[in-house]
Write a protein that holds these residues in place. Structure first.
Motif, PDB file in Angstrom:
ATOM      1  N   TYR A  45      16.430  80.034  19.336  1.00 25.75           N
ATOM      2  CA  TYR A  45      17.544  79.256  18.904  1.00 25.75           C
ATOM      3  C   TYR A  45      17.314  78.425  17.702  1.00 25.75           C
ATOM      4  O   TYR A  45      16.156  78.222  17.536  1.00 25.75           O
ATOM      5  CB  TYR A  45      18.317  78.193  19.976  1.00 25.75           C
ATOM      6  CG  TYR A  45      18.635  79.038  21.161  1.00 25.75           C
ATOM      7  CD1 TYR A  45      19.853  79.606  21.252  1.00 25.75           C
ATOM      8  CD2 TYR A  45      17.885  79.219  22.281  1.00 25.75           C
ATOM      9  CE1 TYR A  45      20.260  80.239  22.169  1.00 25.75           C
ATOM     10  CE2 TYR A  45      18.187  79.772  23.645  1.00 25.75           C
ATOM     11  CZ  TYR A  45      19.458  80.306  23.584  1.00 25.75           C
ATOM     12  OH  TYR A  45      19.850  80.904  24.699  1.00 25.75           O
ATOM     13  N   CYS A  46      18.274  78.433  16.846  1.00 29.04           N
ATOM     14  CA  CYS A  46      18.011  77.522  15.519  1.00 29.04           C
ATOM     15  C   CYS A  46      17.988  75.960  15.819  1.00 29.04           C
ATOM     16  O   CYS A  46      18.490  75.551  16.742  1.00 29.04           O
ATOM     17  CB  CYS A  46      19.307  77.689  14.850  1.00 29.04           C
ATOM     18  SG  CYS A  46      19.357  76.614  13.327  1.00 29.04           S
ATOM     19  N   VAL A  47      16.832  75.619  15.404  1.00 26.49           N
ATOM     20  CA  VAL A  47      16.057  74.228  15.774  1.00 26.49           C
ATOM     21  C   VAL A  47      17.105  73.280  14.860  1.00 26.49           C
ATOM     22  O   VAL A  47      16.999  72.176  15.316  1.00 26.49           O
ATOM     23  CB  VAL A  47      14.929  74.006  15.332  1.00 26.49           C
ATOM     24  CG1 VAL A  47      13.954  74.740  16.135  1.00 26.49           C
ATOM     25  CG2 VAL A  47      14.533  74.271  13.858  1.00 26.49           C
ATOM     26  N   LYS A  48      17.915  73.664  13.964  1.00 26.03           N
ATOM     27  CA  LYS A  48      18.742  72.703  13.288  1.00 26.03           C
ATOM     28  C   LYS A  48      20.071  72.637  13.928  1.00 26.03           C
ATOM     29  O   LYS A  48      21.008  71.656  13.635  1.00 26.03           O
ATOM     30  CB  LYS A  48      18.852  73.285  11.622  1.00 26.03           C
ATOM     31  CG  LYS A  48      17.516  73.409  11.146  1.00 26.03           C
ATOM     32  CD  LYS A  48      17.238  71.961  10.953  1.00 26.03           C
ATOM     33  CE  LYS A  48      15.769  71.861  10.053  1.00 26.03           C
ATOM     34  NZ  LYS A  48      15.209  70.373  10.365  1.00 26.03           N
ATOM     35  N   CYS A  49      20.680  73.557  14.681  1.00 22.44           N
ATOM     36  CA  CYS A  49      22.014  73.459  15.297  1.00 22.44           C
ATOM     37  C   CYS A  49      22.226  74.099  16.509  1.00 22.44           C
ATOM     38  O   CYS A  49      23.091  74.059  17.235  1.00 22.44           O
ATOM     39  CB  CYS A  49      23.042  74.182  14.465  1.00 22.44           C
ATOM     40  SG  CYS A  49      22.718  76.114  14.357  1.00 22.44           S
ATOM     41  N   GLY A  50      21.179  74.766  17.071  1.00 23.75           N
ATOM     42  CA  GLY A  50      21.039  75.214  18.409  1.00 23.75           C
ATOM     43  C   GLY A  50      21.780  76.569  18.741  1.00 23.75           C
ATOM     44  O   GLY A  50      21.950  76.829  20.028  1.00 23.75           O
ATOM     45  N   LEU A  96      15.884  80.087  13.313  1.00 20.67           N
ATOM     46  CA  LEU A  96      16.833  79.483  12.169  1.00 20.67           C
ATOM     47  C   LEU A  96      18.092  80.393  12.158  1.00 20.67           C
ATOM     48  O   LEU A  96      17.879  81.540  12.447  1.00 20.67           O
ATOM     49  CB  LEU A  96      16.140  79.166  10.993  1.00 20.67           C
ATOM     50  CG  LEU A  96      15.184  78.260  10.367  1.00 20.67           C
ATOM     51  CD1 LEU A  96      14.818  78.228   9.004  1.00 20.67           C
ATOM     52  CD2 LEU A  96      15.910  76.812  10.763  1.00 20.67           C
ATOM     53  N   CYS A  97      19.170  80.026  12.176  1.00 16.87           N
ATOM     54  CA  CYS A  97      20.349  80.807  12.298  1.00 16.87           C
ATOM     55  C   CYS A  97      20.548  81.248  10.732  1.00 16.87           C
ATOM     56  O   CYS A  97      19.928  80.693  10.052  1.00 16.87           O
ATOM     57  CB  CYS A  97      21.573  80.057  12.548  1.00 16.87           C
ATOM     58  SG  CYS A  97      22.231  78.667  11.824  1.00 16.87           S
ATOM     59  N   SER A  98      21.506  81.977  10.355  1.00 15.95           N
ATOM     60  CA  SER A  98      21.677  82.285   8.987  1.00 15.95           C
ATOM     61  C   SER A  98      22.010  81.161   8.044  1.00 15.95           C
ATOM     62  O   SER A  98      21.775  81.153   7.048  1.00 15.95           O
ATOM     63  CB  SER A  98      22.633  83.593   9.052  1.00 15.95           C
ATOM     64  OG  SER A  98      24.074  83.143   9.494  1.00 15.95           O
ATOM     65  N   ALA A  99      22.994  80.398   8.609  1.00 13.82           N
ATOM     66  CA  ALA A  99      23.352  79.215   7.614  1.00 13.82           C
ATOM     67  C   ALA A  99      22.108  78.414   7.508  1.00 13.82           C
ATOM     68  O   ALA A  99      22.191  78.135   6.401  1.00 13.82           O
ATOM     69  CB  ALA A  99      24.371  78.336   8.520  1.00 13.82           C
ATOM     70  N   HIS A 100      21.389  78.064   8.482  1.00 11.18           N
ATOM     71  CA  HIS A 100      20.432  77.027   8.060  1.00 11.18           C
ATOM     72  C   HIS A 100      19.261  77.905   7.472  1.00 11.18           C
ATOM     73  O   HIS A 100      18.436  77.019   6.597  1.00 11.18           O
ATOM     74  CB  HIS A 100      19.726  76.249   9.615  1.00 11.18           C
ATOM     75  CG  HIS A 100      20.902  75.471   9.881  1.00 11.18           C
ATOM     76  ND1 HIS A 100      21.589  75.226  10.889  1.00 11.18           N
ATOM     77  CD2 HIS A 100      20.809  74.176   9.249  1.00 11.18           C
ATOM     78  CE1 HIS A 100      22.161  74.218  10.959  1.00 11.18           C
ATOM     79  NE2 HIS A 100      21.891  73.451   9.975  1.00 11.18           N
ATOM     80  N   ARG A 101      19.072  78.901   7.622  1.00  8.80           N
ATOM     81  CA  ARG A 101      18.130  79.826   6.652  1.00  8.80           C
ATOM     82  C   ARG A 101      18.557  79.826   5.160  1.00  8.80           C
ATOM     83  O   ARG A 101      17.595  79.615   4.567  1.00  8.80           O
ATOM     84  CB  ARG A 101      18.141  81.203   7.300  1.00  8.80           C
ATOM     85  CG  ARG A 101      17.224  82.155   6.450  1.00  8.80           C
ATOM     86  CD  ARG A 101      16.855  83.673   7.249  1.00  8.80           C
ATOM     87  NE  ARG A 101      16.046  84.359   6.431  1.00  8.80           N
ATOM     88  CZ  ARG A 101      16.681  85.190   5.725  1.00  8.80           C
ATOM     89  NH1 ARG A 101      17.947  85.323   5.469  1.00  8.80           N
ATOM     90  NH2 ARG A 101      15.971  85.940   5.004  1.00  8.80           N
TER      91      ARG A 101
HETATM   92 ZN   LIG Z   1      21.299  76.568  12.686  1.00 11.03          ZN
END
Ligand SMILES: [Zn+2]
Length: 182
Positions: A45-50, A96-101
């Motif tokens: 999962y994205c560590v910045k938003c889950g 990382l999700c696409s937005a946080h990448r």
């Molecule tokens: Zn994210």
């Protein structure tokens, strides 16, 4: 007999915390910190938003005691050599999700572009333009470098890596750390 007896045996303490994980977990939450075995993978999962991770890559993290920074007062090279020698390493697959990448790529771009005002300012034969250029360089470089950090290592040793900068939504997916921390 309910008198206070100073010679009575102390009340039993809770059992000591086990050294091995009962559920084979390799990463946990403790307050706002992420704790992980130094060579374990994080959940996908994205560590910045889950949210579910688009990118899931192996990344290395380094840490040394903040006291090491005092060596910069001696010489930057002394610090650099000592820091490289004693720093501790952890390796995890991190999501990382696409937005946080994308957001991270923008910070990397900003760090790279910081050389533009640095070199650009020397085209002008003016002290204050050079000063402004160097200030812009430092600001963009620091902003970029800090922003592109995925996890902020707070401590890494052979047993455990501790990080900040992780979203509460990601932490909520992890079990609570069941052991006593030093
Ligand atoms: Zn994210």
């Amino acid at each position: 007999m309910d008198e206070f007896n100073p010679y009575a045996a102390p009340e039993a303490l809770p059992p000591p915390l086990a050294n091995s994980s009962p559920d084979n977990s390799t990463c946990w939450r403790d307050g706002d910190e992420l704790l992980a075995l130094p060579h374990s993978d994080l959940p996908r999962y994205c560590v910045k938003c889950g949210k579910p991770a688009l990118e899931y890559r192996q990344r290395k993290f380094y840490w040394h005691s903040p006291w090491m920074y005092l060596l910069i007062l001696l010489h930057f090279l002394v610090y650099l050599i000592a820091a490289l020698a004693v720093r501790k390493t952890a390796v995890h697959n991190v999501g990382l999700c696409s937005a946080h990448r994308k957001r991270r790529l923008n910070f990397m771009l900003m760090a790279w572009c910081s050389v533009v005002p640095l070199f650009g300012c020397f085209l002008f034969d003016s002290g204050w333009v050079v000063g402004l250029g160097i200030l812009m360089f430092l600001a963009m470089l620091l902003w970029g470098l800090i922003g592109m950090q995925i996890l902020k290592p707070r401590k890494i040793d052979v047993n455990l890596a501790v990080y900040r900068g992780v979203s509460t939504a990601f932490l909520a997916r992890l079990p609570r750390y069941p052991y006593r921390r030093d």
